[in-house]
Scaffold this motif. Structure first.
Motif, mmCIF file in Angstrom:
data_model
loop_
_atom_site.group_PDB
_atom_site.id
_atom_site.type_symbol
_atom_site.label_atom_id
_atom_site.label_comp_id
_atom_site.label_asym_id
_atom_site.label_seq_id
_atom_site.Cartn_x
_atom_site.Cartn_y
_atom_site.Cartn_z
ATOM 1 N N THR A 267 -11.386 1.597 -5.890
ATOM 2 C CA THR A 267 -10.224 2.425 -5.558
ATOM 3 C C THR A 267 -9.297 1.686 -4.607
ATOM 4 O OG1 THR A 267 -11.845 4.199 -5.550
ATOM 5 C CG2 THR A 267 -9.615 4.782 -4.939
ATOM 6 N N SER A 268 -9.884 1.014 -3.620
ATOM 7 C CA SER A 268 -9.042 0.334 -2.637
ATOM 8 C C SER A 268 -8.282 -0.822 -3.281
ATOM 9 C CB SER A 268 -9.892 -0.172 -1.470
ATOM 10 O OG SER A 268 -10.706 -1.246 -1.868
ATOM 11 N N ASN B 285 -5.402 0.730 -4.876
ATOM 12 C CA ASN B 285 -4.472 1.260 -3.891
ATOM 13 C C ASN B 285 -3.799 0.198 -3.039
ATOM 14 O OD1 ASN B 285 -4.906 3.870 -4.593
ATOM 15 N ND2 ASN B 285 -6.438 4.278 -3.023
ATOM 16 N N LEU C 214 -9.078 -2.403 3.807
ATOM 17 C CA LEU C 214 -10.326 -1.929 3.220
ATOM 18 C C LEU C 214 -10.855 -2.954 2.199
ATOM 19 C CD1 LEU C 214 -12.383 0.241 3.242
ATOM 20 C CD2 LEU C 214 -11.039 1.579 1.645
ATOM 21 N N VAL C 215 -9.945 -3.521 1.395
ATOM 22 C CA VAL C 215 -10.362 -4.555 0.437
ATOM 23 C C VAL C 215 -10.985 -5.725 1.188
ATOM 24 C CG1 VAL C 215 -9.582 -6.235 -1.268
ATOM 25 C CG2 VAL C 215 -8.637 -3.948 -1.297
ATOM 26 N N LYS D 144 -4.662 3.586 3.470
ATOM 27 C CA LYS D 144 -4.512 4.719 2.565
ATOM 28 C C LYS D 144 -5.003 6.021 3.185
ATOM 29 C CE LYS D 144 -2.420 4.591 -1.254
ATOM 30 N NZ LYS D 144 -1.283 4.314 -1.679
ATOM 31 N N SER E 251 -7.555 1.867 7.951
ATOM 32 C CA SER E 251 -7.296 1.912 6.505
ATOM 33 C C SER E 251 -5.824 2.246 6.285
ATOM 34 C CB SER E 251 -8.171 2.979 5.864
ATOM 35 O OG SER E 251 -7.648 3.322 4.602
ATOM 36 N N VAL F 188 -11.546 1.242 8.795
ATOM 37 C CA VAL F 188 -12.387 0.656 7.760
ATOM 38 C C VAL F 188 -13.850 0.727 8.183
ATOM 39 C CG1 VAL F 188 -12.898 -1.464 6.522
ATOM 40 C CG2 VAL F 188 -10.537 -0.820 6.940
ATOM 41 N N ASP G 234 -5.142 -1.206 -0.585
ATOM 42 C CA ASP G 234 -5.493 -0.892 0.792
ATOM 43 C C ASP G 234 -6.026 -2.181 1.420
ATOM 44 O OD1 ASP G 234 -6.344 0.166 3.136
ATOM 45 O OD2 ASP G 234 -7.232 1.952 2.233
ATOM 46 N N PRO H 161 0.806 -1.226 0.000
ATOM 47 C CA PRO H 161 0.000 0.000 0.000
ATOM 48 C C PRO H 161 0.838 1.274 0.000
ATOM 49 C CG PRO H 161 -0.124 -1.126 2.109
ATOM 50 C CD PRO H 161 0.575 -2.047 1.176
ATOM 51 N N GLU I 29 -15.527 2.965 -3.825
ATOM 52 C CA GLU I 29 -14.476 2.875 -2.821
ATOM 53 C C GLU I 29 -13.743 1.542 -2.934
ATOM 54 O OE1 GLU I 29 -14.245 5.717 -0.830
ATOM 55 O OE2 GLU I 29 -12.276 4.803 -0.544
#
Lengths: 305, 323
Positions: A263-264, A267, A272-273, A80, A78, A86, A269, A34, A260
């Motif tokens: 994006t995660s 990223n 978050l994923v 990021k 998170s 999260v 992340d 990340p 989101e």
């Protein structure tokens, strides 16, 4: 019935566990973490960052730590968005996606079912052909073509509404219409098929023979059986609407969980994923269970097994 | 299903010749298919699009060539469908993107087909406990958000994809194949999730055919297991397999376009219809043709495939077990 629900829930636990484990370990084997995207991170800062998020511990310990915090309902910080957990992000974004999803489902049901019923009653009339063409268009024109086209026409050409955003109630119209239309098309097709099959059954003839009005025959007798295939389809439809929201939220710039999630993923992340995947999987499993229950409730021939 | 009116009545004008030779089920199916106008139109459109995509890039401008005099120009005589913001001919780009989209559709379907048919046939043959466990697994995977899995798979396998790319460039010295690793990845990822329906269908068919009398007869004649499988069971399952393969292709192409639209699928300099639609939707406010033409061609292809699939279903008289 309670036993059925309990058994299905028990079955779900290992499945969710497998999803968490597989996602967790596979994410770690992807090249690039990340923090690789951030410019000019000195090795010391990187080490500090990793220590802060516990990434310097042995992988297996990270995994068990994650599971333990998960049991406390904590999805972790998170990677990021510094200083955000999260849980906060999901609490922030999920309502938007749920609103989009449920409104789209309403659109699909309100357009799809009446259209299918009318098409079945007036078989081979112009409305039947209209229904078939609508169903075919809905199936062949994907949301990511339909959505931009609707924006092009209604927002840019006619100027009736905003091209993107999620502020006023008018902003809900285009996204929900786009997402709902596809499923309305499937539902119309299924409803028509289901109704046609039921309308040819003996008990409908009996109902007509004893003098029930046509409206009564359709609404009291035929609809319940005719809607069975629709209920079966609701499971996949809900899953499709959830994942469809990735694209819709991207097109219309809606600040929901779908966008989101994408994006995660870009990223890396991790937390978050993981949290989002788990949430989606859980949501879909629970909704599928609800659909199964509704199916048995509508069709006494089926039993909970 | 859609009222495509399956004219499944046998033709009245059967010639004596036909009667003498009898007609195979495949011939019957072909006769039925030939009368289904939407399916035939679909097949013709599909063939035309495929041929254009295969042969087009040899004749038209290169999909990379830039016409800097006519950047983002509307459709005209020089560029039939206009040019994009880099001055590349949109028609050439659609044809080239079509190669990728169609190839992904075809290859991923073959992958899904191979896994699904094998899995379903094994489950159906073995029956009993093994079958129950195998199909329970399918049920469970079925209930999961598989689009999410494809997205994750695409990310997980970025490393291997880059390896393939650098191998192609450095060892195999193939220029212009950049980004091919990602496409291979797409095949695998999509094939890995699309086999479930196929497995269910094949298993159901095998299960019912296994109990039929002609299989019993074959066994009584002393034929071996292999001969029974390949000469008696597989040909009888072929109909549903063909029908669902035809219907899987559009599903797979849709998934590919979905991924490319999100930026997870095909990567530039490669392009696919999904990627072109993504580009088009970003620029549509000024340059409508960038969205309308790729989207139109993509939808037309999906239309044709679905009509052909429905027609084949009627012609081969496959009873859909699940819809």
């Amino acid at each position: 019935m309670l036993r059925f629900i309990a058994r299905r829930f028990l079955e779900t636990i290992p499945v969710v566990l497998i999803i968490i484990t597989a996602t967790f370990f596979m994410l770690r084997f992807v090249p690039g973490g990340p923090f690789t995207a951030e410019k000019a991170v000195t090795p010391e800062i990187l080490r500090n960052l990793e220590a802060h998020y516990g990434l310097n511990k042995p992988l297996f310990q990270q995994y068990t730590d994650y599971l333990v915090s998960l049991l406390h309902g904590d999805l972790g910080p998170s990677f990021k968005y510094s200083n955000r957990t999260v849980n906060e992000i999901i609490a922030d974004k999920l309502p938007v996606s749920l609103e989009l999803g449920s409104l789209s489902l309403v659109v699909a049901l309100v357009i799809g079912i009446p259209l299918g019923v009318i098409a079945a009653i007036r078989r081979n009339s112009w409305i039947d052909y209209l229904c078939s063409s609508f169903a075919m268009i809905g199936i062949c024109v994907p949301t990511f073509v339909l959505g931009p086209l609707l924006v092009l026409f209604f927002a840019i050409h006619l100027g009736w509404m905003n091209a993107s955003g999620w502020y006023s109630p008018v902003d809900r119209v285009l996204p929900c219409l786009t997402l709902g239309c596809v499923y309305a098309a499937y539902l119309a097709r299924l409803t028509r098929g289901g109704m046609l099959e039921v309308l040819s059954l003996d008990y409908i003839r009996t109902a007509r023979a004893k003098g029930a009005s046509e409206t009564r025959v359709i609404f009291r007798h035929a609809l319940r059986g005719g809607l069975l295939p629709v209920v079966t389809f609701l499971g996949p439809a809900i899953a499709g609407i959830l994942t469809g929201s990735f694209v819709i939220e991207t097109i219309f710039q809606i600040p929901g969980l779908g966008r989101e999630f994408i994006t995660s993923v870009f990223n890396r992340d991790y937390t978050l994923v993981l949290g989002t995947v788990m949430l989606y999987a859980g949501l879909i499993i629970v909704l599928n269970l609800a659909v199964d229950i509704a199916q048995v409730w509508l069709n006494p021939k089926l039993k909970f097994e | 299903m859609v009222s495509l009116s399956p004219q499944s009545l046998p033709s009245a004008d059967v010639s004596v010749d036909q009667l003498e030779h009898g007609s195979s089920p495949w011939h019957d199916a072909w006769m039925r298919l030939r009368k289904n106008r939407p399916a035939i139109v679909g097949a013709v459109v599909l063939i035309v699009i495929t041929l254009l995509c295969i042969a087009g890039p040899w004749f038209s401008q290169s999909y990379r060539e830039q016409d800097l005099q006519l950047v983002a120009s509307a459709p005209s005589g020089a560029h039939w469908l206009g040019t994009d913001v880099l001055g590349r001919d949109l028609f050439a780009r659609i044809l080239f993107g079509g190669r990728i989209s169609l190839m992904v559709g075809l290859v991923a379907t073959v992958v899904a087909l191979t896994i699904g048919v094998t899995y379903g046939a094994v489950a159906g043959f073995l029956g009993g406990k093994t079958d129950a466990v195998m199909m329970r697994i399918v049920d469970i995977i079925y209930a999961l958000p598989f689009t999410i899995f494809v997205i994750l798979l695409m990310v997980f396998m970025k490393g291997p994809a880059e390896h393939i790319d650098s191998w192609l460039r450095n060892t195999a010295h193939l220029d212009g194949w950049q980004g091919f690793g990602n496409i291979l990845l797409l095949f695998a990822a999509i094939g890995a999730v699309e086999w479930l329906t196929m497995a269910r269908i094949v298993r159901g068919q095998v299960l019912s055919i296994k109990r039929m009398e002609f299989i019993e007869a074959a066994r009584a004649l002393g034929y071996g297991r292999r001969r029974i499988i390949f000469r008696h069971i597989i040909p009888n399952v072929l109909g549903p397999i063909i029908v669902y393969a035809t219907l899987t292709v559009p599903a797979v192409m849709l998934l590919e376009a979905f991924l490319s639209f999100l930026g997870l699928g095909v990567q530039p300099p490669m392009s696919s219809w999904g990627w072109l639609i993504k580009e088009g939707s970003e620029k549509m406010e000024e340059f409508w043709w960038l969205l309308v033409f790729p989207g139109g061609v993509f939808s037309l292809t999906l239309f044709s495939l679905n009509f052909l699939g429905d027609g084949l279903r009627d012609a081969l008289d496959v009873r859909a077990s699940k819809d």
